[in-house]
Design an enzyme around this catalytic site. Structure first.
Site, mmCIF file in Angstrom:
data_model
loop_
_atom_site.group_PDB
_atom_site.id
_atom_site.type_symbol
_atom_site.label_atom_id
_atom_site.label_comp_id
_atom_site.label_asym_id
_atom_site.label_seq_id
_atom_site.Cartn_x
_atom_site.Cartn_y
_atom_site.Cartn_z
ATOM 1 C CD GLU A 57 -2.894 1.456 0.394
ATOM 2 O OE1 GLU A 57 -2.969 0.551 -0.520
ATOM 3 O OE2 GLU A 57 -3.563 2.543 0.575
ATOM 4 C CE1 TYR A 58 5.629 5.311 3.134
ATOM 5 C CE2 TYR A 58 7.068 4.342 1.427
ATOM 6 C CZ TYR A 58 6.816 5.257 2.033
ATOM 7 O OH TYR A 58 7.595 6.504 2.119
ATOM 8 C CG ASP A 59 6.265 -0.525 -2.203
ATOM 9 O OD1 ASP A 59 6.601 0.403 -1.279
ATOM 10 O OD2 ASP A 59 6.344 -1.584 -2.263
ATOM 11 C CB SER A 104 17.955 1.172 -2.997
ATOM 12 O OG SER A 104 18.059 2.337 -3.913
ATOM 13 C CE LYS A 141 15.120 -6.604 -1.532
ATOM 14 N NZ LYS A 141 15.109 -5.923 -0.240
ATOM 15 C CB CYS A 469 -24.812 -29.766 11.644
ATOM 16 S SG CYS A 469 -24.517 -28.269 10.642
HETATM 17 S S1 IVH Z 1 23.017 -6.097 -2.003
HETATM 18 C C1 IVH Z 1 24.288 -2.212 -3.778
HETATM 19 N N1 IVH Z 1 22.092 -8.606 -1.009
HETATM 20 O O1 IVH Z 1 17.691 -5.197 0.424
HETATM 21 C C2 IVH Z 1 23.445 -2.955 -3.200
HETATM 22 N N2 IVH Z 1 21.086 -6.508 -0.514
HETATM 23 O O2 IVH Z 1 16.535 -3.037 -1.427
HETATM 24 C C3 IVH Z 1 23.835 -3.510 -2.051
HETATM 25 N N3 IVH Z 1 19.062 -6.815 1.079
HETATM 26 O O3 IVH Z 1 18.912 -2.183 1.778
HETATM 27 C C4 IVH Z 1 22.853 -4.653 -1.275
HETATM 28 N N4 IVH Z 1 19.364 -8.997 0.949
HETATM 29 O O4 IVH Z 1 19.688 -4.180 2.988
HETATM 30 C C5 IVH Z 1 21.979 -7.158 -1.063
HETATM 31 N N5 IVH Z 1 21.514 -10.458 -0.363
HETATM 32 C C6 IVH Z 1 21.158 -9.146 -0.382
HETATM 33 C C7 IVH Z 1 20.241 -8.600 0.285
HETATM 34 C C8 IVH Z 1 20.142 -7.406 0.259
HETATM 35 C C9 IVH Z 1 18.599 -7.989 1.570
HETATM 36 C C10 IVH Z 1 18.505 -5.291 1.145
HETATM 37 C C11 IVH Z 1 19.646 -4.537 1.575
HETATM 38 C C12 IVH Z 1 18.907 -3.328 1.013
HETATM 39 C C13 IVH Z 1 17.701 -3.404 0.447
HETATM 40 C C14 IVH Z 1 17.726 -3.018 -0.958
#
Ligand code: IVH
Length: 705
Positions: A57-59, A104, A141, A469
């Site tokens: 929702e934020y996005d 990011s 991630k 029932c």
């Molecule tokens: S690499 C230059 N690897 O995702 C980019 N990030 O949406 C460096 N995150 O704030 C980040 N798992 O904290 C990388 N395996 C992973 C990750 C990861 C989670 C997070 C990271 C960043 C966010 C970006």
């Protein structure tokens, strides 16, 4: 229909479901409103660690603001939420300037976007069609919070949150309490200054325990592991952080240029970096992989989507990084994100919808479950129109009413649920009062009119109608026929409803008396499917004790317990005559389960159903007794073709229970072959080797001899 418990559909909502007034053609006012809303949600999320709305929702609002600002560039101001990378640092902590900004990552939500990413990387590296695919390092991630750890001459000297990417909060003292963060590194680590980047998170089982502790201590529960991790790390008193089960996973390094490697073994790929970090004592994702090209990326995504529910921690997607560091350098950066990285996100597990109606569902054991009928909403990868409200205590606790805008959650294959309601989006009457009252537990069952019972210490109300029932009858039959129970193909939800509504079937035993002509007379029932169903029902006559016990639908007796009971008692008669003490001798059977079993068999109508099943020719015990006979000790059996009543799985289980082994191919060592319809090469081979061949009936006879 259950009229007494249905509410009218809510009235038309204002133009926007998020409570904003329609702004017509005034982009400045619309932008202003969006910014206020986004600021409020960001504050709740980042500062209070208590999100008000799902991320999706934020996005959505964020993208709406971005689009408006793009259309009206003159209205962009540098205090707009779109003008920052992350959250502002909390003033209570010292600020840390990141020497290498914490960027990011761009997101991809579809296979096409992933393919486009691969293509962009290929273009950027000047690769053409004939050149080999790019190698990518793939990682989960992590759904935690980004952290930078600075090591100076192998000692941990400073740790910070990401903050807005340029400036973060100094949380060194708090990070020192995390056991998976090494305070000093071994002699394998370089001298000088370097930064390890990674994610702090709380594992799922730790989260469950933490929330239970919070509740026991009268504190508020955390919404999810991510918010709990953020809240725990931002404590001013690091003793509190120390009491929280935080874990750190490393995913990269920054500022490696400044270090002097004694053994000159500078990593040259992202996967080397991770292995190297692991040797230095950091945790890195176990589920990482190096793959080749876009097909490799998509295969990894599918694999991780499968593994996701079983992982020890939450992930919200996977991250793909061009593996070779020299290629990363050549690709470089676009504005705030590197070109060589992309996050492939899983579909959001939470989204907003509106409650159109609250209905009551009666389960197999009579449990009265309130279910929200929703405006269709795409969540967790599917469109959801119903979500459970669990029970009436939960409805009251969460204060969820018809007309409410609610957070709907669907994680993996779990039944969708209503998590919470957004009180400020509730429809009000002209006096500012809620339009709908809180729904209470009905006193009589909407399906059969029987009394609904709510035991004082229980959350779940139950219809006392039993098999009287129709709702319970239908559910009991669906369960009986289900794949893991009696496995009657073709006896699904719709057919069960028809059979019960036509008055043909009252209990499972009635199934065995059904005729083709009775079935063919039902609506939308072809002669052929009627025949198939009768055959499928007859097939279910030969079953195993554990399946039957499970199929009976005894409250609190799931598949595993049914297996344990079958193994322990060996026959239904001895289970039925067991007392509490004997039942509790079965591993994992406690007083609650034992009670349910006793109560089930104490009911005359349940005993009658069992008797009628026996009379209808359903048999289970002989097979079960044979199973423990050891009759096939040391024997190797080959199964081939389609057996008339046993599934392949059942036949295999019988052989194994009798001490034998099932082999996949026929050889001189094969003791005998059980052959069914359409048996092919294996049968021929057995014949040529002169090996004994049995049909199913002879096989079952032999087990019983
Ligand atoms: S690499 C230059 N690897 O995702 C980019 N990030 O949406 C460096 N995150 O704030 C980040 N798992 O904290 C990388 N395996 C992973 C990750 C990861 C989670 C997070 C990271 C960043 C966010 C970006």
């Amino acid at each position: 229909m259950q009229d007494a418990f249905n509410f009218d559909a809510p009235p038309q909502q204002p133009a926007s479901a998020d409570g904003r007034k329609p702004m017509g053609d005034d982009p400045a006012a619309a932008i202003q409103q969006l910014r206020q809303l986004l600021e409020r949600y960001a504050h709740a999320y980042y500062v209070c660690d208590a999100p008000e709305v799902p991320d999706a929702e934020y996005d959505r609002l964020y993208r709406e603001l971005e689009a408006l600002e793009a259309a009206h560039p003159a209205l962009v101001t540098d205090d707009s939420p779109t003008q920052r990378i992350g959250a502002p640092p909390l003033s209570a902590f010292e600020q840390v300037l990141h020497r290498v900004p914490m960027l990011s990552i761009n997101n991809a939500f579809s296979a096409e976007e992933v393919e486009a990413f691969d293509q962009r990387c290929r273009d950027g590296l000047g690769l053409s069609i004939g050149d080999s695919p790019i190698d990518y390092a793939c990682e989960p991630k992590f759904d935690g919070l980004a952290i930078s750890l600075v090591y100076q001459d192998r000692r941990f000297v400073q740790g910070a949150t990401r903050g807005d990417g340029t400036t973060g909060e100094d949380v060194t003292l708090n990070l020192r309490t995390i056991h998976s963060i090494p305070l000093h590194l071994s002699a394998k680590a370089p001298i000088g200054r370097f930064e390890v980047r990674g994610e702090v998170l709380i594992r799922r089982e730790d989260f469950a325990r933490l929330n239970a502790d919070q509740e026991a201590a009268g504190e508020k529960r955390f919404a999810n592991p991510r918010n709990a991790a953020a809240g725990s790390l931002r404590q001013l008193d690091s003793a509190i952080t120390a009491s929280r089960p935080l874990t750190f996973f490393a995913y990269g390094i920054a500022g490696l240029e400044a270090v002097s490697f004694t053994d000159a073994s500078l990593p040259t790929t992202q996967s080397d970096i991770l292995s190297w970090l692991a040797t230095l004592g950091f945790r890195v994702a176990e589920t990482r992989a190096v793959v080749s090209g876009a097909p490799g990326l998509l295969a990894y995504y599918d694999q991780m989507a499968q593994k996701r529910p079983g992982l020890a921690y939450d992930i919200d997607g996977v991250v793909y990084k061009v593996n070779r560091l020299d290629q990363q350098v050549r690709l470089g950066f676009v504005s705030r994100a590197p070109r060589f990285v992309i996050a492939h996100k899983f579909p959001a597990e939470e989204a907003l919808s509106r409650v159109l109606e609250i209905a009551v569902q009666i389960g197999r054991t009579g449990a009265v479950t309130p279910v929200a009928r929703l405006e269709p909403i795409f969540v967790g990868g599917v469109t959801v129109t119903n979500a459970t409200l669990h029970n009436f205590i939960e409805i009251a606790r969460k204060d969820i009413r018809v007309g409410d805008t609610v957070v709907v959650r669907r994680a993996g294959d779990v039944i969708p649920e209503v998590v919470s309601s957004l009180p400020d989006r509730r429809p009000l009457d002209e006096h500012g009062q809620p339009l709908y009252a809180l729904m209470r537990c009905p006193e009589i069952c909407p399906e059969c009119g029987s009394h609904v019972e709510l035991p004082p210490d229980e959350a779940v109300a139950r219809c006392t109608g039993g098999l009287v029932c129709p709702a319970q009858r239908k559910q009991a039959l669906k369960h009986y026929a289900s794949r893991r129970a009696m496995d009657i193909e073709g006896l699904g939800e719709k057919v069960v409803d028809q059979l019960v509504e036509a008055g043909l079937v009252h209990s499972p035993a009635d199934l065995y008396g059904l005729t083709v002509s009775q079935l063919a007379a039902l609506d939308r029932f072809a002669e052929k499917s009627a025949e198939n169903l009768v055959v499928a029902i007859r097939r279910s006559c030969n079953t195993r004790l554990e399946r039957l016990i499970y199929a009976l639908g005894i409250r609190n007796v799931g598949e595993q317990t049914a297996k344990d009971l079958a193994r322990h008692f060996g026959s239904l008669d001895s289970l039925m005559s067991a007392d509490l003490d004997r039942l509790m001798q079965v591993p994992d059977v406690g007083p609650v389960v034992a009670d349910s079993i006793m109560a089930f068999f104490a009911e005359a109508h349940n005993r009658e159903v069992i008797e009628r099943l026996r009379n209808a020719g359903v048999h289970w015990e002989d097979v079960a007794l044979a199973a423990s006979s050891g009759l096939l000790n040391g024997k190797t059996v080959v199964l081939t073709g389609t057996l008339p009543t046993l599934t392949r799985e059942d036949a295999k289980a019988l052989v194994e229970a009798a001490g034998g082994k099932v082999a996949g191919s026929v050889s001189a060592k094969t003791s005998f072959v059980v052959a069914g319809d359409a048996a092919g090469a294996k049968l021929e081979k057995a014949q040529s080797l002169g090996i004994e061949i049995l049909d199913e009936a002879t096989f079952l006879q032999r087990l019983q001899s």
